[in-house]
Write an enzyme that holds these catalytic residues in place. Structure first.
Site, PDB file in Angstrom:
ATOM      1  N   THR A  11       3.444   2.525   2.915  1.00  0.00           N
ATOM      2  CA  THR A  11       5.176   1.605   3.800  1.00  0.00           C
ATOM      3  C   THR A  11       5.929   1.716   3.708  1.00  0.00           C
ATOM      4  OG1 THR A  11       4.343   0.607   1.931  1.00  0.00           O
ATOM      5  CG2 THR A  11       2.746   0.041   3.541  1.00  0.00           C
ATOM      6  N   LYS A  55       8.239   1.672   0.629  1.00  0.00           N
ATOM      7  CA  LYS A  55       9.379   0.897  -0.775  1.00  0.00           C
ATOM      8  C   LYS A  55      10.108   1.470  -0.985  1.00  0.00           C
ATOM      9  CE  LYS A  55       4.880   1.539  -3.140  1.00  0.00           C
ATOM     10  NZ  LYS A  55       4.244   1.250  -2.004  1.00  0.00           N
ATOM     11  N   THR A  56       9.832   2.966  -1.257  1.00  0.00           N
ATOM     12  CA  THR A  56      11.020   4.015  -2.114  1.00  0.00           C
ATOM     13  C   THR A  56      11.684   3.859  -0.610  1.00  0.00           C
ATOM     14  OG1 THR A  56       8.824   4.754  -2.801  1.00  0.00           O
ATOM     15  CG2 THR A  56      11.770   5.925  -3.442  1.00  0.00           C
ATOM     16  N   GLU A 112     -23.919  11.321  18.529  1.00  0.00           N
ATOM     17  CA  GLU A 112     -23.030  10.406  18.544  1.00  0.00           C
ATOM     18  C   GLU A 112     -23.266   9.731  19.383  1.00  0.00           C
ATOM     19  OE1 GLU A 112     -20.420  10.668  17.101  1.00  0.00           O
ATOM     20  OE2 GLU A 112     -20.983  12.164  15.794  1.00  0.00           O
ATOM     21  N   ASP A 153     -22.826   6.988   7.777  1.00  0.00           N
ATOM     22  CA  ASP A 153     -23.084   6.041   7.871  1.00  0.00           C
ATOM     23  C   ASP A 153     -24.322   5.062   7.450  1.00  0.00           C
ATOM     24  OD1 ASP A 153     -22.099   6.720  10.543  1.00  0.00           O
ATOM     25  OD2 ASP A 153     -23.615   7.332  11.357  1.00  0.00           O
ATOM     26  N   PRO A 180       0.928  -1.299   0.188  1.00  0.00           N
ATOM     27  CA  PRO A 180       0.085   0.224  -0.355  1.00  0.00           C
ATOM     28  C   PRO A 180       0.779   1.724  -0.093  1.00  0.00           C
ATOM     29  CG  PRO A 180      -0.865  -1.812   2.138  1.00  0.00           C
ATOM     30  CD  PRO A 180       0.429  -1.656   0.914  1.00  0.00           C
ATOM     31  N   PRO A 181       0.235   2.395  -0.049  1.00  0.00           N
ATOM     32  CA  PRO A 181       1.419   3.906  -0.412  1.00  0.00           C
ATOM     33  C   PRO A 181       1.385   3.968   1.349  1.00  0.00           C
ATOM     34  CG  PRO A 181      -1.196   3.879  -1.541  1.00  0.00           C
ATOM     35  CD  PRO A 181      -0.784   2.441  -0.993  1.00  0.00           C
TER      36      PRO A 181
END
Length: 616
Positions: free
Chosen positions: A207, A209-210, A426, A502, A204-205
């Site tokens: 995380t 990797k680069t 709420e 919701d 996923p973005p």
């Protein structure tokens, strides 16, 4: 874009051009002369008004002592009398000489010189804009448009190591072997093994990797070619393929080396799945990349690292063994990994010793490494605004609320009726969540508007990482989401638009239970739809969904409606038993605007459920 050097060059040559034109114009003005008739020339000669004279074969050019009526001192005239030289010799005060006729060379320079100056100016202008040959600037200019734009780093340029990457221990173990091959290929290949040709980092973005790829380059100490996949895509046909060839040629010359292509999905999308023609520029670039991966020399020592968060759209030929031999998953960290990541990021801030990173990691399930870095930075900014000397637990809590729920908007004023509706809504969420969500903790309830459209919020965070959910847990989550609508129905006798978000979430969960997870008794364990994808999927993904009959589609809709109604009825039953708590909690919310977990627990203790009445 034009660099600073190109801008200064353009300014310099523009000034030179303007000065040249100004000097030329001044020279022409200074040498301006008037054409005289020969009779007028003789009049000026007899009146002793000629200062100097140049005698040509067919013309006369000279300067007067006194200007003419137009103010000119220079004059020219056509020569008529061949015996003029003898007549001129009789005048003592007059100087005269033969004029030199301009040759073809001077005329050529006069015509071509300004043109060459203009051409030079435009060449320098285009070079500054990146349209020229670009000598000395690889990858820039029209003649070098096919050259790779990869940035080359050496060992001294990269100071990132595996110790700077936390929370992805399995991925680091996979990549340590690649580092070993690059450092000592003989020892690692003594049993006949070869270095992997390509490694695809998937996750996923955010995380890391680069960052992980940079750590591989820093550990290996070899030349590192870094480029983004979008830099291969150009308007001109064939440019992307040329850049791929140039990139691999440069890497082979500096082998052992590493090529890192970030966001490889920009050029590696599946061919033919998106209605693109066979001669599309992107497909040519992908074909060239496939050819280069097939043509790798195993002894060259070139490793291709690539990263993507959308592996499902990549071309199958790119993912086969022999091209990308390994796919390394860089997933969101677990609780232990989050503690490690937080330990790395809190080094840069002044941390209060009372802050527990383990408790903070427990509150952030699902956070990626980038999310955790942002959390630490937001906490430091919040502590700075509060004029504190250290970043404490309250700052991290405030930063977490801002990330999860959005920015507080205390200036947004609600009328009393709307505030009352939000308070009941709420409190309904909070009470149902505290009873049904055993694995989650309700930390705070507030009626202070946050974010874009939220008029209030209830923060409930899981106490542990979860990777699977049962049918009962999904139904409980739906019941909690409908707690706000149930509270409005019970206490106010009318419903509002506050439950719009919701309802969307509840409907999505119910539909996934029916069409993807096979969790409905009547329809059975069947998958009627593929998982929702961020990108438009190929046609074969939708084939199964398109085969549904009208009767089955109706059954699916009825099953989704039944699940939602079941969750709403359960939520109303729970709040009916806890009506006193709901009323008292809404009143307290209207007074204090925010209730923490301790205040919610005190409310539950203060209003116990009546004897003989059991929770549903």
């Amino acid at each position: 874009m034009i660099g600073k050097t190109g801008q200064w060059l353009m300014v310099f040559w523009l000034i030179v051009l303007l000065v040249s034109l100004s000097l030329g114009d001044a020279w022409r003005r200074s040498t301006a002369s008037v054409e005289l008739d020969y009779s007028d020339f003789l009049v000026q000669l007899k009146s002793d008004n000629i200062l100097e004279l140049e005698v040509g074969a067919n013309s006369l050019r000279g300067q007067l002592k006194r200007p003419l009526e137009g103010g000119q001192l220079g004059f020219t005239t056509r020569r008529i009398d061949p015996a003029l030289a003898g007549q001129l010799a009789g005048i003592d005060a007059l100087r005269f000489r033969a004029s030199q006729e301009s040759g073809w060379g001077q005329q050529l320079v006069g015509w071509i010189g300004p043109a060459l100056l203009l051409i030079l100016f435009w060449v320098l202008l285009f070079r500054g804009m990146g349209l020229g040959a670009g000598a000395g600037a690889p990858g820039k200019g029209l003649l070098s448009v096919g050259r790779s734009r990869a940035r080359v780093y050496v060992e001294t340029d990269i100071r990132v190591s595996f110790s700077d990457v936390a929370g992805v221990d399995e991925a680091k173990d996979e990549l340590r072997e690649v580092v070993g091959f690059l450092r000592d290929p003989e020892r690692h290949g003594r049993l006949g093994a070869r270095i992997p040709r390509g490694i695809l980092l998937v996750g996923p973005p955010g995380t890391g990797k680069t960052l992980l790829a940079r750590a591989v380059a820093g550990e290996a100490g070899v030349p590192f070619f870094s480029i983004n996949g979008s830099e291969f895509v150009e308007l001109f046909v064939g440019v992307g393929a040329a850049r791929v060839r140039d990139l691999f040629e440069q890497a082979r010359l500096k082998a052992p080396s590493i090529i890192f292509i970030d966001e490889i999905d920009a050029l590696g999308r599946a061919r033919g799945a998106y209605g693109l023609g066979g001669h599309d520029e992107k497909e040519q670039t992908l074909n060239q990349l496939l050819a280069e991966l097939d043509g790798f020399d195993t002894s060259a020592g070139v490793v291709l690292l690539a990263a993507t968060n959308r592996p499902e759209i990549l071309d199958p030929a790119l993912l086969r063994a022999g091209r990308f031999d390994r796919q390394v998953l860089v997933d969101r960290p677990d609780r232990v990994g989050r503690v490690q990541i937080l330990t790395v990021h809190v080094r840069r801030i002044r941390l209060d010793p009372k802050v527990s990173l383990d408790e903070l990691a427990a509150l952030t399930p699902g956070f990626s490494g980038a999310d955790l870095a942002n959390l630490v930075n937001e906490a430091a900014l919040l502590a700075t605004r509060r004029e504190r000397q250290e970043v404490g637990t309250e700052d991290f809590t405030g930063a977490l609320e801002r990330i999860v729920a959005g920015l507080e908007k205390r200036n947004r004023l609600l009328n009393p009726k709307e505030r009352r509706t939000v308070a009941y809504h709420e409190m309904g969420h909070a009470l149902v969540a505290m009873q049904l969500l055993a694995g989650e903790t309700v930390h705070k309830v507030s009626i202070i508007p946050r974010g874009v459209g939220s008029l209030g919020y209830t923060i409930a965070r899981p106490t542990e990482d979860r990777f699977l959910m049962t049918r009962d847990e999904l139904l409980a989550k739906m019941t909690v989401l409908l707690g706000g609508r149930a509270a409005e129905t019970l206490c106010l006798g009318e419903i509002s638009t506050g439950a719009a978000d919701d309802l969307l979430k509840v409907t999505a969960i119910a539909r996934s239970m029916v069409v993807q997870y096979g969790m409905h008794e009547d329809l059975g364990p069947l998958a009627f739809e593929a998982p929702i994808r961020a990108e438009p999927a190929p046609a074969w993904v939708h084939e199964q969904g398109s085969r549904l009959s009208d009767a089955t589609t109706r059954e699916v809709d009825c099953a989704v409606r039944a699940l939602v109604n079941e969750a709403l009825g359960r939520s109303i039953s729970i709040l009916s038993v806890q009506r006193d708590r709901l009323e008292a909690g809404a009143v307290r919310l209207l007074e204090k605007e925010t209730l923490a977990r301790e205040e919610l627990l005190a409310l539950i203790d203060q209003y116990p459920i009546q004897a003989g009445v059991s929770d549903p």
